[in-house]
Design a protein around this motif. Structure first.
Motif, PDB file in Angstrom:
ATOM      1  N   LYS A  99       0.851  -1.189   0.000  1.00  0.00           N
ATOM      2  CA  LYS A  99       0.000   0.000   0.000  1.00  0.00           C
ATOM      3  C   LYS A  99       0.881   1.231   0.000  1.00  0.00           C
ATOM      4  O   LYS A  99       1.960   1.229   0.600  1.00  0.00           O
ATOM      5  N   SER A 100       0.404   2.279  -0.670  1.00  0.00           N
ATOM      6  CA  SER A 100       1.140   3.544  -0.674  1.00  0.00           C
ATOM      7  C   SER A 100       1.117   4.148   0.718  1.00  0.00           C
ATOM      8  O   SER A 100       0.136   4.020   1.452  1.00  0.00           O
ATOM      9  N   LYS A 108       6.474   2.196  -0.056  1.00  0.00           N
ATOM     10  CA  LYS A 108       5.370   1.236   0.033  1.00  0.00           C
ATOM     11  C   LYS A 108       5.399   0.542   1.392  1.00  0.00           C
ATOM     12  O   LYS A 108       6.448   0.138   1.882  1.00  0.00           O
TER      13      LYS A 108
END
Length: 161
Positions: A99-100, A108
């Protein structure tokens, strides 16, 4: 050929035989113990379709929650490229997701999925009898003593566990 040791004495040469008293003996024994434990744990994980390197990342994610990749590399003793391959594998298997990180699109974070948690728990059940076999020859209380000594050795006072 000249010798650096006085006449009549033999230099202590490192071996991995029991009873070795060379300066390298502890490291060699720890290496042998690691290989033995890694072999047993590899056998426990094989039917689940993962390797120790995958399990090491799942362990960190269970312990810390979502973790950025560079911290996963540090926690598992991996390099940047190696951790990326492991996380790629875990994503393909549906065990983790990237996920960012808000505020930094380049970074990440990796998060374990419900399937990853389930596999983690299954791995512990599968490993239990094999882990017990590792310490079967020890006497009462010695497995706990070994765990305590290794913990203090690996994490001396003042270091972060």
């Amino acid at each position: 050929m000249t010798s650096d040791t006085p006449h009549g004495t033999a230099a202590s040469r490192a071996t991995d035989r029991p009873g070795d008293t060379s300066p390298f003996a502890l490291g060699l024994l720890l290496r042998q113990a690691h290989w033995r434990a890694a072999t047993v744990m590899t056998e426990a994980l094989r039917p689940l379709g993962i390797e120790l390197r995958h399990f090491a990342v799942l362990l960190v994610l269970i312990d810390r929650g979502a973790t950025v990749q560079r911290d996963l590399a540090t926690a598992t003793g991996s390099d940047k490229a190696g951790i990326m391959r492991v996380v790629d594998d875990l994503e393909r298997m549906g065990l983790a997701v990237r996920k960012s990180v808000p505020g930094d699109r380049r970074v990440k974070s990796v998060e374990i999925t419900p399937a990853g948690v389930e596999l983690f728990d299954t791995a512990h059940v599968a490993a239990e009898p094999l882990a017990e076999s590792l310490v079967a020859q020890l006497g009462p209380g010695e497995a706990e003593q070994l765990r305590d000594l290794l913990t203090r050795f690996a994490y001396p006072p003042g270091t972060e566990a």
